[in-house]
Every structure is written in C-alpha cells, then in structure tokens.
Design a protein around this motif. Structure first.
Motif, PDB file in Angstrom:
ATOM      1  N   ARG A 188       2.128   2.248 -14.927  1.00 22.81           N
ATOM      2  CA  ARG A 188       2.911   2.894 -13.870  1.00 22.81           C
ATOM      3  C   ARG A 188       1.975   3.518 -12.840  1.00 22.81           C
ATOM      4  O   ARG A 188       2.211   3.424 -11.630  1.00 22.81           O
ATOM      5  CB  ARG A 188       3.835   3.954 -14.460  1.00 22.81           C
ATOM      6  N   ALA A 189       0.901   4.159 -13.324  1.00 16.32           N
ATOM      7  CA  ALA A 189      -0.063   4.759 -12.400  1.00 16.32           C
ATOM      8  C   ALA A 189      -0.719   3.689 -11.532  1.00 16.32           C
ATOM      9  O   ALA A 189      -0.920   3.876 -10.327  1.00 16.32           O
ATOM     10  CB  ALA A 189      -1.123   5.544 -13.176  1.00 16.32           C
ATOM     11  N   GLY A 190      -1.062   2.540 -12.156  1.00 17.16           N
ATOM     12  CA  GLY A 190      -1.643   1.449 -11.383  1.00 17.16           C
ATOM     13  C   GLY A 190      -0.674   0.903 -10.358  1.00 17.16           C
ATOM     14  O   GLY A 190      -1.049   0.596  -9.222  1.00 17.16           O
ATOM     15  N   ALA A 191       0.610   0.798 -10.762  1.00 26.83           N
ATOM     16  CA  ALA A 191       1.622   0.295  -9.829  1.00 26.83           C
ATOM     17  C   ALA A 191       1.829   1.272  -8.679  1.00 26.83           C
ATOM     18  O   ALA A 191       1.974   0.861  -7.517  1.00 26.83           O
ATOM     19  CB  ALA A 191       2.936   0.058 -10.571  1.00 26.83           C
ATOM     20  N   ILE A 192       1.858   2.576  -9.002  1.00 28.52           N
ATOM     21  CA  ILE A 192       2.043   3.575  -7.945  1.00 28.52           C
ATOM     22  C   ILE A 192       0.838   3.582  -7.014  1.00 28.52           C
ATOM     23  O   ILE A 192       0.969   3.713  -5.799  1.00 28.52           O
ATOM     24  CB  ILE A 192       2.286   4.966  -8.568  1.00 28.52           C
ATOM     25  N   ARG A 193      -0.359   3.424  -7.601  1.00 20.99           N
ATOM     26  CA  ARG A 193      -1.532   3.357  -6.737  1.00 20.99           C
ATOM     27  C   ARG A 193      -1.468   2.127  -5.836  1.00 20.99           C
ATOM     28  O   ARG A 193      -1.785   2.199  -4.646  1.00 20.99           O
ATOM     29  CB  ARG A 193      -2.807   3.323  -7.574  1.00 20.99           C
ATOM     30  N   SER A 194      -1.063   0.987  -6.403  1.00 17.22           N
ATOM     31  CA  SER A 194      -0.937  -0.215  -5.586  1.00 17.22           C
ATOM     32  C   SER A 194       0.142  -0.044  -4.533  1.00 17.22           C
ATOM     33  O   SER A 194      -0.020  -0.466  -3.377  1.00 17.22           O
ATOM     34  CB  SER A 194      -0.602  -1.415  -6.478  1.00 17.22           C
ATOM     35  N   ALA A 195       1.263   0.595  -4.933  1.00 24.55           N
ATOM     36  CA  ALA A 195       2.315   0.859  -3.957  1.00 24.55           C
ATOM     37  C   ALA A 195       1.807   1.780  -2.849  1.00 24.55           C
ATOM     38  O   ALA A 195       2.122   1.585  -1.669  1.00 24.55           O
ATOM     39  CB  ALA A 195       3.523   1.486  -4.655  1.00 24.55           C
ATOM     40  N   ALA A 196       1.001   2.769  -3.255  1.00 22.48           N
ATOM     41  CA  ALA A 196       0.413   3.663  -2.256  1.00 22.48           C
ATOM     42  C   ALA A 196      -0.523   2.894  -1.332  1.00 22.48           C
ATOM     43  O   ALA A 196      -0.576   3.151  -0.117  1.00 22.48           O
ATOM     44  CB  ALA A 196      -0.338   4.801  -2.946  1.00 22.48           C
ATOM     45  N   THR A 197      -1.260   1.935  -1.900  1.00 26.18           N
ATOM     46  CA  THR A 197      -2.130   1.094  -1.084  1.00 26.18           C
ATOM     47  C   THR A 197      -1.315   0.264  -0.100  1.00 26.18           C
ATOM     48  O   THR A 197      -1.684   0.103   1.071  1.00 26.18           O
ATOM     49  CB  THR A 197      -2.973   0.174  -1.972  1.00 26.18           C
ATOM     50  N   SER A 198      -0.190  -0.267  -0.598  1.00 22.38           N
ATOM     51  CA  SER A 198       0.680  -1.055   0.275  1.00 22.38           C
ATOM     52  C   SER A 198       1.306  -0.184   1.353  1.00 22.38           C
ATOM     53  O   SER A 198       1.418  -0.589   2.515  1.00 22.38           O
ATOM     54  CB  SER A 198       1.776  -1.736  -0.555  1.00 22.38           C
ATOM     55  N   LEU A 199       1.726   1.023   0.968  1.00 19.90           N
ATOM     56  CA  LEU A 199       2.239   1.949   1.974  1.00 19.90           C
ATOM     57  C   LEU A 199       1.122   2.354   2.931  1.00 19.90           C
ATOM     58  O   LEU A 199       1.363   2.589   4.126  1.00 19.90           O
ATOM     59  CB  LEU A 199       2.847   3.172   1.293  1.00 19.90           C
ATOM     60  N   GLY A 200      -0.102   2.443   2.395  1.00 16.01           N
ATOM     61  CA  GLY A 200      -1.253   2.680   3.259  1.00 16.01           C
ATOM     62  C   GLY A 200      -1.441   1.544   4.248  1.00 16.01           C
ATOM     63  O   GLY A 200      -1.871   1.758   5.380  1.00 16.01           O
ATOM     64  N   ALA A 201      -1.074   0.324   3.807  1.00  7.48           N
ATOM     65  CA  ALA A 201      -1.122  -0.818   4.718  1.00  7.48           C
ATOM     66  C   ALA A 201      -0.059  -0.690   5.802  1.00  7.48           C
ATOM     67  O   ALA A 201      -0.274  -1.082   6.952  1.00  7.48           O
ATOM     68  CB  ALA A 201      -0.933  -2.115   3.937  1.00  7.48           C
ATOM     69  N   ILE A 202       1.103  -0.110   5.415  1.00  9.69           N
ATOM     70  CA  ILE A 202       2.141   0.135   6.414  1.00  9.69           C
ATOM     71  C   ILE A 202       1.639   1.155   7.426  1.00  9.69           C
ATOM     72  O   ILE A 202       1.779   0.987   8.635  1.00  9.69           O
ATOM     73  CB  ILE A 202       3.429   0.651   5.743  1.00  9.69           C
TER      74      ILE A 202
END
Length: 430
Positions: free
Chosen positions: A158-172
């Motif tokens: 879950r932490a890895g997914a949230i970090r990846s989601a944060a990275t994707s939101l960082g891409a936004i």
C-alpha cells in the motif's frame, strides 16, 4: 506471504482489532504520500514538463536528452544514505534529516525561480537542474526509510502504491499544472509554488508522532557504512535478480513517457492541450493504476503481478510503435499516451512496493539507497540514449529500441518470478 506485521507478542489479535490497527496507519500513509508528491513534482517538471518548453524554444532531442543527465547524481543515493543511517539528527533522526533537507531543497527551487531560460547559458541551467536533483534524491532517502521504519509489512505494498500514486500526481502537478502555471504566469511561478509545497511537508513532519516498529533498529549503525556492507547486499538470495530488474524494469516505458509530450507537440497539439490531456489525465490514470495493481497483488501475488505488468509495458510500447509507423493522428496518439500512462503507473507502483521487502532491518536507509541508485541509473541514462536515437532514426527508431528492451525484461521477469517471491517471503520472516 505473511500479511501481518510481526510483533513480540505471542497472541494473535482478533480480526476487528487488526482492522482498527491497519486503518490507523492511513494518516501516516497520506502524510508520506503528500511529502513524496512535493519531492517528485519539481523533478517531474524539470525532466518531463520542461522538455515540452525546451522543444518550443528549439532544443533538439539530443539537447533534451543531455539535460536528463543532470539526474545522474541520483545514482549516488547509496552514498547519500550512509550519513542518514550513521549520523541521526537527534532521536527522530529520519524525520529531522527529512525536514532539514526539504528546507534546503525548497531554497534551491526559489533560487531557480530567479533565473531566465532565455538569458541563462545551457551549462548554468544544467548545473541548477543537477543540484535540484541531488537535493531531491537525498531527501527521498530519509522519507522512505521513515516509511519502512514506521509501517508494518502488511502496509508495504500500500505504501508503494501510495508513493507511486504520489509520483503520478506529481506528474500531474509537474507535467501538467506547472506547465499551465508557466504559460499563464511565467518562469518563476512554478518553482515558487513547488517550494511552498515542500515547506508545508516540513511543517506536517514536525508534528508527526509515532513509535518505530519493533525489530527495526532506531539506533545509528555503529559498525560504519562501508563497501563490505554494500557488497553483502547482493549476496543475499534473490537480490541479484532483483537488482537487474531495478535496472531495467521501468526505464524503457519511462523513457517513452519522457518523449511522449514532444511527440504530441510535433504532431500538432498545443502546449495547453498536451498539459491538460496527457499531463493531468495521464497522471490521474497512472495514480489509479498503481493503486489497482497494489490491490491485485493480494489476489495474484507480487511475482505474478511483476510478470503481468512487464508484459503490459511491452503491449503499450508496441502499440505506440505501430501507430507511429502508421502515421496515426494526434487523437490516436493521445489514446496511446493514456495507455502508456497506465503502464508507467502500474510499473512504478510495483517497483516502489517491492523495494521495501529487499532491505536489512538495521540498514534500511542504506538498502533503500542501493536499490534507488540502480533504479535511477538507467532511468536517467535511457532517455539520453533514446534522445540520440530520436534525432538519428526518428520516433519510430527510438520506439523500436524501447520495445526490444521491454520484451527482454518481460521474458526475464516471467522466468524469475518464483525465485523473487521466495526471496521476498524469506525477507518478511526476518
């Protein structure tokens, strides 16, 4: 694989207690996700958002690719991790390191906002980009060591997914919203906004109160960080194969994503439309993909998902190559960009989650730094190679190279998924 955190207690809690304990980690997960977003956005803006701006100002693919080399200091993350483990700043060492480095990072962004793209020489912009990448890399070490120390094993994917989601939101933010901010308010505005976001993370970190998990050392490593400890990491069963995946699992699809916006720009789309559709929508879908993949690992296992997503990477790149060769319209290329965004989010979510399994309890920051250094090495070099290929062979030649590499790594991942699963299972029992 055991999905509950090991504790020194002998009895097993009842199910409602487990649910309450698991849900109690959401505030910390969201805090770490926000900080990862604020760390990611400036780097994304520099390496994915700015190529579009640079292309507008006449930069070649080789020039854009060479600027990506400013990310090379990030491969020294395993060295930057050494003082974080060895010299904690007070009792809450990882937290304090995170705050100090974030403040310096924000100050550098504010300095960057005072430069000029037109008046500054390429070497000056390269040096500033290199410095920002170095600070972002260093700050990432204590932040993610903090996650490993404070989150149980059941929370790692879950932490890895949230970090990846944060990275994707960082891409936004970095690849979409900051581009819109640039087109409306000029060069300085994106850097000023991103600096303020970083400082907000520092304030939130200062109020974080949680105790480290049992079994994860909270003391500095008294033996010293040396080459023997670094080399020993690769002698552990399964770590060698994982190191190869860290090098090559993501860079082929990641490089395609770097050049997706220039490809669309050359296809006739406006900067704002690319930022809105690809930067923002693509980032949202990448974030959702990382969360969905983390959920799917509970049903299919991490090894199977690593293999499946590797083949998804091949599919996304092969379809993009096919439509580039066919001279497809910009509308079709946008659809391919969205598929590519999903593959990028799924791949990064898995990588960030699995990294948390391949660490030694007393050397969390060091082992995270080793893995990140491998990941960043090829993620940085591959776009430079791809940029040269783009100038010499066109987008089709570049994409053919990326498809070939992704195909090889998909085959290797499928062959190794059982041994990688066994290595992760052994790690979780330590």
């Amino acid at each position: 694989m055991n999905t509950t955190a090991s504790t020194p207690n002998q009895h097993q809690p009842n199910e409602p207690a487990v649910i309450r304990a698991e849900s109690g980690y959401w505030p910390l997960q969201l805090l770490l996700g926000w900080i990862n977003l604020t760390l990611t956005a400036p780097v994304v803006y520099l390496y994915i958002g700015l190529p579009l701006v640079l292309r507008q100002h006449g930069w070649s693919g080789t020039d854009i690719g060479l600027l990506q080399l400013a990310g090379l200091p990030a491969i020294l993350k395993f060295l930057l991790a050494a003082p974080v483990d060895r010299y904690p700043l007070g009792r809450a060492g990882y937290r304090n390191w995170s705050i100090v480095l974030s403040v310096v990072y924000a100050a550098l962004l504010l300095f960057f906002s005072r430069t000029s793209l037109q008046e500054s020489p390429w070497s000056f912009l390269f040096t500033l980009a290199l410095s920002i990448n170095l600070l972002g890399t260093w700050t990432d070490v204590p932040i993610n060591a903090l996650a490993i120390r404070y989150l149980p094993e059941s929370q790692r994917m879950r932490a890895g997914a949230i970090r990846s989601a944060a990275t994707s939101l960082g891409a936004i933010v970095g690849g979409g919203l900051m581009l819109l901010l640039y087109t409306r308010f000029g060069w300085a505005a994106p850097f000023q906004v991103m600096a303020l976001a970083l400082l907000s993370g520092c304030v939130l970190l200062a109020f974080m109160q949680r105790k480290p998990l049992p079994g994860v050392s909270s003391e500095p490593v008294q033996t010293g960080i040396n080459w023997r400890l670094w080399k020993a990491y690769f002698t552990i069963a399964g770590h060698g194969k994982w190191a190869i995946l860290m090098l090559f699992y993501f860079p082929f699809v990641g490089s395609a994503w770097v050049y997706m916006k220039p490809l669309l720009l050359d296809s006739g789309l406006s900067t704002e439309r690319i930022a809105m559709i690809v930067g923002i929508l693509g980032g949202v879908l990448a974030a959702l993909a990382s969360l969905v993949v983390a959920r799917m690992t509970k049903h299919y296992g991490i090894g199977q998902m690593l293999s499946g997503v590797a083949w998804l990477n091949v599919l996304a790149l092969a379809m993009l190559l096919m439509f580039v060769l066919a001279g497809a319209s910009a509308t079709i290329l946008i659809a391919m960009a969205i598929l590519l965004a999903i593959a990028v989010g799924a791949a990064s979510g898995l990588v960030f989650g699995v990294m948390m399994y391949f660490v030694r309890p007393a050397l969390v920051a060091l082992d995270y730094g080793i893995q990140s250094s491998l990941f960043i090495l090829t993620r940085t070099l591959m776009p430079a190679v791809a940029g040269v290929l783009m100038d010499r062979t066109g987008y089709a030649g570049m994409m053919g190279f990326l498809v070939s590499g992704a195909l090889i790594i998909a085959w290797a991942t499928t062959s190794w998924h059982q041994s990688l699963t066994a290595a992760m299972t052994a790690s979780s029992r330590k």
